[in-house]
Design a protein around this motif. Structure first.
Motif, PDB file in Angstrom:
ATOM      1  N   GLY B  32     -38.755   4.377 -11.430  1.00  0.00           N
ATOM      2  CA  GLY B  32     -37.351   4.088 -11.173  1.00  0.00           C
ATOM      3  C   GLY B  32     -37.021   2.658 -11.563  1.00  0.00           C
ATOM      4  O   GLY B  32     -37.907   1.870 -11.887  1.00  0.00           O
ATOM      5  N   ALA B 113     -32.590  11.409 -14.221  1.00  0.00           N
ATOM      6  CA  ALA B 113     -32.542  11.871 -12.837  1.00  0.00           C
ATOM      7  C   ALA B 113     -32.566  10.686 -11.879  1.00  0.00           C
ATOM      8  O   ALA B 113     -31.788  10.613 -10.932  1.00  0.00           O
ATOM      9  N   ASN B 114     -33.459   9.751 -12.142  1.00  0.00           N
ATOM     10  CA  ASN B 114     -33.530   8.547 -11.322  1.00  0.00           C
ATOM     11  C   ASN B 114     -32.201   7.814 -11.290  1.00  0.00           C
ATOM     12  O   ASN B 114     -31.721   7.418 -10.229  1.00  0.00           O
ATOM     13  N   ILE B 116     -29.159   8.934 -11.958  1.00  0.00           N
ATOM     14  CA  ILE B 116     -28.094   9.679 -11.282  1.00  0.00           C
ATOM     15  C   ILE B 116     -28.303   9.668  -9.774  1.00  0.00           C
ATOM     16  O   ILE B 116     -27.363   9.494  -9.000  1.00  0.00           O
ATOM     17  N   LEU B 117     -29.555   9.822  -9.376  1.00  0.00           N
ATOM     18  CA  LEU B 117     -29.879   9.820  -7.951  1.00  0.00           C
ATOM     19  C   LEU B 117     -29.381   8.556  -7.259  1.00  0.00           C
ATOM     20  O   LEU B 117     -28.927   8.580  -6.129  1.00  0.00           O
TER      21      LEU B 117
END
Lengths: 205, 205
Positions: B32, B113-114, B116-117
């Motif tokens: 991340g 994904a990281n 957006i999370l």
DNA sequence: TCGTGCCTTTACCAAATGGTAAAATTTAAT
DNA sequence: ATTAAATTTTACCATTTGGTAAAGGCACGA
């Protein structure tokens, strides 16, 4: 009354641990494990950093405690899928429960998503120990339903993966969904209807 | 030949920027944004930390550059969905291309994904500027297919969300999938067959 | 009210981290 | 070969961060 050491946690102890875990859930789910800081958690809990370390052995301890405690809640809908019910109805209501969970507990969803994304460094044992047996049990149940001709032939494992991914998407990728959907009156209702139609179609014998 | 300032990037500059971005993709996708360190990236690129900062303005610059550059690759399969083709076939091959992407480019998937999370703090503009128009265009295409009676009535936006979530799941949640599936001969093939059946069922008129 | 043990704060620390200055070295055009 | 520009290294720095020591405050049973 409990086993071994008797009454251990005082009233104030219980309150502060709860405050800390609540704050930590917020911070960890927003920034991930390494992005979260003890100072943030302390500020949000309304306690001092050393005070937090009085109740937990360290940052990792808080994180692991959180994950373990939430695991049960998180798996509740899957546990509820029962051999007694009608297969299609059971699976469809599992989808709905899971989707409701993504709406009502998005922080929990993101906490898990973050952890899995990083390779599950801190809950791999929990996954192997608790999730795996439950997963296997429910896959076997679905396989049995298929064998009885009460469901069409499908892959139980990947069916469950599809349920998890489609429902949790609305919590984990919420910021993207919001950007793409714009202001929506009731996003949950549309998602719910879509998923119901999708899995209904798939489960028709 | 290009616009404005002529030949700017030297051979060595091109090589090092590539090395850095390659290393950064690895590190960012594993840890991340906040979990990644410049030292890690430098070590993996085989360069010194100050040398990295000679090529990029800072950690954030590397991250944003990565995300922007990969966006196009990432959206390729969606771009390829064509009004010329047969609706069901177009959507099914979109699913397959997306699934292949999750298998072949898992680091890219996790990088997004990281981001957006965490609420898409660094690519929200890119999402609004590039992804949103493309998304709207393809939703309109699907809606047209439905209006023409070539697809059953379904929700275009949520259909795309379902495709994204089910396919990317195998990259983003790979560690969980591995724990639950155990050693598998060809996990991709089974996932592929499952998704094909699922979306086929859903797209039957 | 007294004192014992639980709780909280103040004052720190060592390591990690993003980043900089400037010297040293290499590259490449003339 | 010379030189100017591009590249790389060495030596730092300020801040952040997880964590600790120890003193101070507080509750509560005797």
């Amino acid at each position: 009354m409990p086993d071994g050491a008797p009454k251990k946690t005082s009233r104030i102890q219980k309150r502060n641990r709860r405050l800390i875990l609540e704050a930590a859930l917020d911070v960890f789910s927003r920034h991930g494990y390494r992005g979260a800081t003890l100072d943030q958690i302390a500020a949000e809990a309304g306690l001092s950093k050393p005070n937090i370390l009085y109740y937990f052995d360290g940052k990792e301890d808080i994180h692991v405690t959180l994950l373990s405690r939430l695991m049960d809640t998180w798996l509740d809908p899957l546990v509820a899928m029962s051999p007694q019910g009608e297969p299609v109805a059971e699976i469809l209501s599992y989808v709905q429960r899971k989707l409701n969970m993504a709406r009502d507990l998005p922080r929990e969803s993101r906490l898990f998503a973050n952890e899995i994304l990083q390779g599950a460094p801190r809950i791999a044992p929990e996954l192997t120990g608790h999730l795996k047996p439950l997963f296997d049990e429910k896959c076997a149940l679905i396989a049995e339903w298929i064998a009885q001709g009460r469901l069409p032939s499908l892959d139980p494992q990947h069916l469950i993966f599809s349920i998890w991914s489609t429902t949790q998407h609305y919590a984990d990728f919420e910021s993207q969904v919001r950007i793409l959907m714009g202001p929506e009156e009731d996003p949950h209702a549309r998602a719910s209807a879509h998923l119901r139609r999708m899995f209904e179609a798939m489960l028709r014998v």
